[in-house]
Design an enzyme around this catalytic site. Structure first.
Site, PDB file in Angstrom:
ATOM      1  N   LYS A   1       0.843  -1.203   0.000  1.00  0.00           N
ATOM      2  CA  LYS A   1       0.000   0.000   0.000  1.00  0.00           C
ATOM      3  C   LYS A   1       0.878   1.254   0.000  1.00  0.00           C
ATOM      4  O   LYS A   1       2.061   1.189   0.320  1.00  0.00           O
ATOM      5  CB  LYS A   1      -0.899  -0.013   1.235  1.00  0.00           C
ATOM      6  CG  LYS A   1      -0.122  -0.024   2.555  1.00  0.00           C
ATOM      7  CD  LYS A   1      -1.032  -0.262   3.741  1.00  0.00           C
ATOM      8  CE  LYS A   1      -0.228  -0.350   5.028  1.00  0.00           C
ATOM      9  NZ  LYS A   1      -1.028  -0.760   6.173  1.00  0.00           N
TER      10      LYS A   1
ATOM     11  N   ARG B   1     -10.969   0.253  14.242  1.00  0.00           N
ATOM     12  CA  ARG B   1     -10.844   1.043  13.016  1.00  0.00           C
ATOM     13  C   ARG B   1     -11.883   0.506  12.043  1.00  0.00           C
ATOM     14  O   ARG B   1     -12.898   1.124  11.818  1.00  0.00           O
ATOM     15  CB  ARG B   1      -9.409   0.915  12.481  1.00  0.00           C
ATOM     16  CG  ARG B   1      -9.137   1.730  11.260  1.00  0.00           C
ATOM     17  CD  ARG B   1      -7.647   1.769  10.909  1.00  0.00           C
ATOM     18  NE  ARG B   1      -7.104   0.483  10.472  1.00  0.00           N
ATOM     19  CZ  ARG B   1      -5.830   0.308  10.102  1.00  0.00           C
ATOM     20  NH1 ARG B   1      -4.981   1.327  10.133  1.00  0.00           N
ATOM     21  NH2 ARG B   1      -5.400  -0.872   9.715  1.00  0.00           N
TER      22      ARG B   1
ATOM     23  N   TYR C   1      14.945  31.514   4.135  1.00  0.00           N
ATOM     24  CA  TYR C   1      13.754  32.331   4.393  1.00  0.00           C
ATOM     25  C   TYR C   1      13.663  32.781   5.840  1.00  0.00           C
ATOM     26  O   TYR C   1      14.046  32.045   6.759  1.00  0.00           O
ATOM     27  CB  TYR C   1      12.488  31.523   4.076  1.00  0.00           C
ATOM     28  CG  TYR C   1      12.186  31.405   2.606  1.00  0.00           C
ATOM     29  CD1 TYR C   1      11.924  32.531   1.832  1.00  0.00           C
ATOM     30  CD2 TYR C   1      12.144  30.154   1.999  1.00  0.00           C
ATOM     31  CE1 TYR C   1      11.624  32.418   0.474  1.00  0.00           C
ATOM     32  CE2 TYR C   1      11.837  30.026   0.648  1.00  0.00           C
ATOM     33  CZ  TYR C   1      11.581  31.164  -0.114  1.00  0.00           C
ATOM     34  OH  TYR C   1      11.296  31.039  -1.429  1.00  0.00           O
TER      35      TYR C   1
ATOM     36  N   MET D   1      10.928  24.886  -0.398  1.00  0.00           N
ATOM     37  CA  MET D   1      10.087  23.928  -1.126  1.00  0.00           C
ATOM     38  C   MET D   1      10.932  22.924  -1.918  1.00  0.00           C
ATOM     39  O   MET D   1      10.665  21.718  -1.913  1.00  0.00           O
ATOM     40  CB  MET D   1       9.150  24.677  -2.084  1.00  0.00           C
ATOM     41  CG  MET D   1       8.173  23.763  -2.778  1.00  0.00           C
ATOM     42  SD  MET D   1       7.192  24.618  -4.021  1.00  0.00           S
ATOM     43  CE  MET D   1       6.184  25.670  -3.020  1.00  0.00           C
TER      44      MET D   1
HETATM   45  C1  LIG Z   1      -0.309  -1.601   6.994  1.00  0.00           C
HETATM   46  C2  LIG Z   1      -0.870  -2.835   7.521  1.00  0.00           C
HETATM   47  C3  LIG Z   1      -0.030  -3.917   7.847  1.00  0.00           C
HETATM   48  C4  LIG Z   1       1.468  -3.830   7.822  1.00  0.00           C
HETATM   49  O1  LIG Z   1       1.912  -3.114   8.950  1.00  0.00           O
HETATM   50  P1  LIG Z   1       3.469  -2.995   9.274  1.00  0.00           P
HETATM   51  O2  LIG Z   1       3.496  -2.402  10.629  1.00  0.00           O
HETATM   52  O3  LIG Z   1       4.036  -2.063   8.258  1.00  0.00           O
HETATM   53  O4  LIG Z   1       4.035  -4.343   9.166  1.00  0.00           O
HETATM   54  C5  LIG Z   1      -0.635  -5.109   8.208  1.00  0.00           C
HETATM   55  N1  LIG Z   1      -1.983  -5.228   8.289  1.00  0.00           N
HETATM   56  C6  LIG Z   1      -2.808  -4.199   8.013  1.00  0.00           C
HETATM   57  C7  LIG Z   1      -4.275  -4.405   8.118  1.00  0.00           C
HETATM   58  C8  LIG Z   1      -2.290  -2.970   7.644  1.00  0.00           C
HETATM   59  O5  LIG Z   1      -3.114  -1.949   7.395  1.00  0.00           O
END
Ligand SMILES: *Cc1c(COP(=O)(O)O)cnc(C)c1O
Length: 331
Positions: A3, A101, A226, A275
């Site tokens: 992701k 969550r 700046y 920037m």
């Molecule tokens: C991002 C995520 C992981 C991985 O987490 P890490 O701490 O980077 O290993 C695993 N499970 C879910 C549901 C996540 O959202």
């Protein structure tokens, strides 16, 4: 876990390498990320963790497997699958064991089983949950409690169906600290990108490097950058690097908080981060235009950098912007 552009490192390159190395599953956050991987030739299963109603067609089109976390989502997904005449579409059930969550609550298992059994559009491929504090021994009792709730829930669900339902709960710190709870799969995230929650020395995987654009000799009474923030207390030499907050060099790293490495020596960022640029105090360091500058990597720890501005390595990694060229080394 690929992701957020594979934690900033480039999801298609990372995913292609993972596919070649016989990884079984990829996970992304949103459907668009999965579709992009399909367009890059990724054929292995892809789990989408935050599917939204408007993305169902994209999921079906690219054979992306949704995380299902509520009855509302499940019902609308089944409805869309039925409308398209799809059967046995793989889904992944998320159980909320304490993160609060996303996920079904543990007492919803019976209703879930009844609903799934009443249709043939979707089929449960896996059941999973997420740990909230696996990196911290202070939360070990809570972690074990989450795992025990997960185990009870997934036993019940598995018993209700004839086919094998995969189970997974461990993230990277969980993989390091609770190897006895691997179940059928684990979800390696930050560990894959070289960072340990547990002080294990993992090999560094990602570096952010740049080069010196210009070097200046600036007298003691001058300021750098700046708002005249970079006040010089001595005659100084500064180096300007073409990395700024638009590249993901957090502005909080300005004014001596952030440090970089030039020719083996540590040098502070002076003044406000701009920037597109930042200025480094290289007084006393032997350096010339074009020399390499390590912002994080083998020598400059990304964790320390994150800590200095009150964040975590995840945010630094995922904050490196698109215009920063990623270069990959094959061994
Ligand atoms: C991002 C995520 C992981 C991985 O987490 P890490 O701490 O980077 O290993 C695993 N499970 C879910 C549901 C996540 O959202």
């Amino acid at each position: 876990m690929v992701k957020a552009n594979a934690y900033g490192s480039g999801s298609s390159e990372v995913s292609i390498a993972l596919q070649r190395n016989k990884c079984d599953f990829l996970a992304v956050a949103v459907a668009d990320e999965g579709a992009e991987l399909r367009n890059e030739g990724i054929t292995m299963p892809i789990l989408v963790m935050n599917p939204e109603k408007h993305s169902f067609s994209l999921l079906f089109e690219h054979h992306l497997e949704p995380e299902i976390y509520s009855f509302e989502l499940l019902e609308s997904f089944i409805e869309e699958a039925e409308r398209q005449g799809i059967t046995d579409y793989p889904i992944h059930i998320k159980v909320d064991t304490g993160m609060h969550r996303l996920g079904f609550m543990p007492d919803e298992v019976d209703k879930l089983i009844t609903l799934i059994k009443s249709q043939n559009s979707v089929k449960i491929r896996s059941i999973f949950s997420h740990l909230v504090g696996a990196d911290n021994p202070q939360f070990d009792d809570f972690t074990r409690q989450q795992i025990s709730v997960f185990k009870a829930y997934s036993d019940k669900l598995s018993d209700a169906f004839d086919h094998k339902i995969l189970r997974h709960i461990l993230n990277s710190p969980g993989i390091e600290r609770f190897p006895e709870y691997q179940f059928d799969m684990v979800r390696l995230g930050i560990g894959h990108y070289g960072m340990s929650a547990n002080g294990h020395k993992l090999r560094n995987v990602c570096s952010l490097k740049t080069t010196i654009l210009q070097i200046k000799n600036v007298p003691a009474d001058e300021t750098v950058g700046y708002s005249r923030k970079g006040k010089l207390t001595r005659n100084s030499q500064t180096a300007t690097i073409p990395v700024g907050y638009a590249d993901g060099l957090n502005r909080k790293l300005g004014n001596g908080i952030g440090k970089v490495m030039i020719n083996g020596k540590i040098a502070p960022i002076i003044g406000n981060v701009c920037m597109d640029c930042a200025m480094i105090d290289i007084t006393g360091i032997d350096a010339k235009v074009g020399d390499s500058v390590e912002i994080f990597g083998d020598n400059m720890s990304i964790e320390k950098m994150a800590e200095s501005i009150g964040t975590i390595s995840y945010e630094i990694l995922t904050g490196i912007s698109k215009r920063v060229k990623r270069i990959y080394y094959q061994e």
